[in-house]
Design a protein around this motif. Structure first.
Motif, PDB file in Angstrom:
ATOM      1  N   THR A  76       0.834  -1.208   0.000  1.00  0.00           N
ATOM      2  CA  THR A  76       0.000   0.000   0.000  1.00  0.00           C
ATOM      3  C   THR A  76       0.864   1.252   0.000  1.00  0.00           C
ATOM      4  N   ARG A  77       1.968   1.229   0.757  1.00  0.00           N
ATOM      5  CA  ARG A  77       2.877   2.376   0.805  1.00  0.00           C
ATOM      6  C   ARG A  77       3.492   2.629  -0.576  1.00  0.00           C
ATOM      7  N   GLU A  79       2.219   1.750  -3.499  1.00  0.00           N
ATOM      8  CA  GLU A  79       1.157   2.251  -4.383  1.00  0.00           C
ATOM      9  C   GLU A  79       0.873   3.726  -4.115  1.00  0.00           C
ATOM     10  N   CYS A  80       0.896   4.114  -2.847  1.00  0.00           N
ATOM     11  CA  CYS A  80       0.649   5.511  -2.472  1.00  0.00           C
ATOM     12  C   CYS A  80       1.778   6.407  -3.001  1.00  0.00           C
ATOM     13  N   GLU A  81       3.035   5.974  -2.829  1.00  0.00           N
ATOM     14  CA  GLU A  81       4.173   6.736  -3.343  1.00  0.00           C
ATOM     15  C   GLU A  81       4.096   6.862  -4.864  1.00  0.00           C
ATOM     16  N   GLU A  84       1.540   9.456  -5.753  1.00  0.00           N
ATOM     17  CA  GLU A  84       2.037  10.806  -5.482  1.00  0.00           C
ATOM     18  C   GLU A  84       3.027  11.255  -6.552  1.00  0.00           C
TER      19      GLU A  84
END
Length: 194
Positions: A76-77, A79-81, A84
């Protein structure tokens, strides 16, 4: 005990449950005392390696669950990065460079890496599209492949004369403001008028 029964039906295996209570001398047994003894004897008669193969205590179960959750958090981290960085690149392409200000070396490296990945992806897509493009039709008279002659794909006369003017260096702004109305002048005529 109900779950153990469901598990035995779903997995087509033998299950037994022993529940010890502090207040009772004998444990509660599922499915029955005799069947539980038979299942436990079969388990004990297995080689030691087979007994330990799928055995897990509570600590092992919790550690396995923590590892799985940690993998989900990391995914998830990432995918979030990625989201962004894509948003930052989108804003940058539209002229908003404010997102690049204040990034450290590590963050800029990630942005650069993402740009490289996206460029490679675009190159692969373009190569795939070019490889799937239909081949030009063969010329009927000679049987050779015609790579797009004017005879097969004629341009309208007005567009052709404008193209000739652009190729010969005629300034289109001069044509527009000088009153050019689309008459079929040759590029040499236009250059003489100027």
């Amino acid at each position: 005990m109900k779950k153990a029964d469901e598990l035995s039906v779903l997995c087509d295996c033998k299950t037994c449950v022993l529940v010890y209570d502090e207040d009772k001398a004998a444990p509660e047994v599922f499915p029955s005392h005799a069947e539980a003894v038979d299942i436990l004897n079969q388990f004990k008669s297995m080689p030691e390696l087979g007994q330990c193969k799928e055995v897990m205590n509570q600590k092992g179960f919790i550690n396995k669950r923590i590892d799985k959750l940690q993998e989900q958090v990391d995914k998830t981290r990432r995918e979030c990065e990625d989201g962004e960085i894509r948003s930052l690149l989108h804003k940058t392409m539209h002229g908003d460079l404010s997102g690049l200000i204040g990034l450290n070396i590590e963050e800029l490296t990630k942005v650069g890496y993402k740009v490289d990945v996206l460029l490679k992806s675009i190159s692969k897509r373009m190569a795939k599209i070019h490889s799937q493009a239909p081949a030009p039709a063969p010329c009927v008279a000679t049987g050779i492949i015609d790579m797009g002659s004017h005879a097969l794909y004629p341009a309208p006369p007005q567009q052709e004369s404008q193209l000739d003017m652009v190729r010969s260096g005629v300034d289109l702004n001069t044509l527009v403001y000088g009153g050019y109305t689309g008459a079929n002048f040759s590029s040499n005529d236009m250059m003489m008028q100027m």
